[in-house]
Scaffold this active site. Structure first.
Site, short mmCIF file in Angstrom:
data_model
loop_
_atom_site.label_atom_id
_atom_site.label_comp_id
_atom_site.label_asym_id
_atom_site.label_seq_id
_atom_site.Cartn_x
_atom_site.Cartn_y
_atom_site.Cartn_z
N GLY A 171 11.12 17.99 15.79
CA GLY A 171 11.95 18.84 14.95
C GLY A 171 13.43 18.50 15.10
O GLY A 171 13.79 17.33 15.28
N LEU A 172 14.26 19.52 15.00
CA LEU A 172 15.71 19.34 15.08
C LEU A 172 16.24 18.39 14.02
O LEU A 172 17.11 17.56 14.27
CB LEU A 172 16.14 18.86 16.49
N CYS A 173 15.68 18.50 12.80
CA CYS A 173 16.13 17.64 11.71
C CYS A 173 16.30 18.47 10.43
O CYS A 173 15.95 18.01 9.33
CB CYS A 173 15.17 16.48 11.49
N GLY A 174 16.81 19.67 10.60
CA GLY A 174 17.09 20.50 9.44
C GLY A 174 15.83 20.92 8.69
O GLY A 174 14.80 21.24 9.29
#
Length: 286
Positions: free
Chosen positions: A87-90
């Site tokens: 994750g951590l990709c908007g």
């Protein structure tokens, strides 16, 4: 002073977070360059191969059509959802999941729809619906044409055997680091092009046109899937770099606000101490 200690702890926490997001941004930026070069170099070849194949297929007789172009009643649909493993990709992953759910619940609401997950996020989302027939998340550990070809061959076999009547691929198309476009492409059956009298196909075919098409189709389908996954891979790093850039900016702004709050609270505490000292001195004098 307890309040000042809390603020100092928050400043330290935000500063640590800012260092992490900044480091992740730089890592994604480095990976993005390589992924962007790969997909940019591949697109012209993939697009021209698909265009040539569709043009040639459109000129074949119906009786000599490819098994991969067979049009039949759609009862069973397979959606290949391409997400990332992390994750951590908007909104990169949530957009794919949302589009896939639209296909499942709206476009093919009356059909039997299954999902092939390419990426852990897609598998996690659709495993709860008992729609996942396979999880190919490991492909990103070694993203090569040969490894993607295995997946493409499996999809072709499932279509030819009649297990699925239509296969679509949902992925993020890389436009730039800040922009990813959700794409839904029909993988099988092959989409025929509309006839255009202005197209000149006055070629000499050796061997026959049919043999050339039958040879090109599997290669074109493998290239199409590889391009889609490569596109998604570049989009992932672009989305993560953008998300981490914004997170770093937000953390910097929050840290500055906390520092200002800390300084104001510290000044207020010092002022109160001075007032207490002055008040105590006056009391002694009186």
């Amino acid at each position: 002073m307890a309040n000042l200690k809390e603020i100092r702890n928050r400043i330290s926490s935000v500063s640590s977070t800012m260092q992490i997001t900044s480091a992740m941004k730089m890592v994604s930026a480095a990976k993005l360059k390589k992924a962007q070069d790969a997909i940019t170099a591949m697109r012209p070849y993939s697009n021209k191969l698909t265009e040539l194949l569709q043009s040639l297929s459109a000129t074949l007789d119906a009786d000599s059509g490819s098994k991969y172009a067979e049009q039949r009643e759609i009862n069973n649909v397979l959606i290949v959802a391409v997400t990332s493993n992390r994750g951590l990709c908007g909104a990169f992953n949530s957009n794919i999941i949302k589009q896939t759910n639209i296909l499942i619940n709206d476009v093919y609401a009356t059909k039997n729809v299954s999902v092939l997950a390419i990426g852990k996020k897609a598998n996690d989302a659709f495993a709860k619906q008992n729609r996942v027939i396979g999880n190919k998340s490991e492909i990103f550990d070694n993203l090569t044409f040969d490894n993607v070809s295995v997946i493409a061959e499996m999809l072709m076999d499932k279509f030819v055997s009649g297990e699925f009547d239509k296969i679509e691929v949902v992925y993020n198309h890389f436009k730039n680091a800040a922009t990813q476009i959700i794409m839904t492409e029909q993988f099988l059956p092959i989409v025929p092009v509309e006839s255009d009298d202005n197209i000149n196909l006055d070629y000499v075919f050796e061997p026959s046109k049919l043999e050339i098409v039958e040879e090109l189709i599997p290669k074109s389908l493998k290239t199409q899937l590889y391009k889609g996954i490569r596109d998604s891979f570049a989009s992932e790093h672009g989305a993560r770099m953008t998300a981490m850039h914004k997170a770093t900016d937000n953390a910097t702004e929050l840290r500055d606000q906390l520092k200002l709050t800390y300084n104001k609270a510290r000044q207020a505490a010092i002022t109160n101490e001075i007032l207490e000292i002055v008040g105590g001195a006056e009391a002694l004098n009186n």
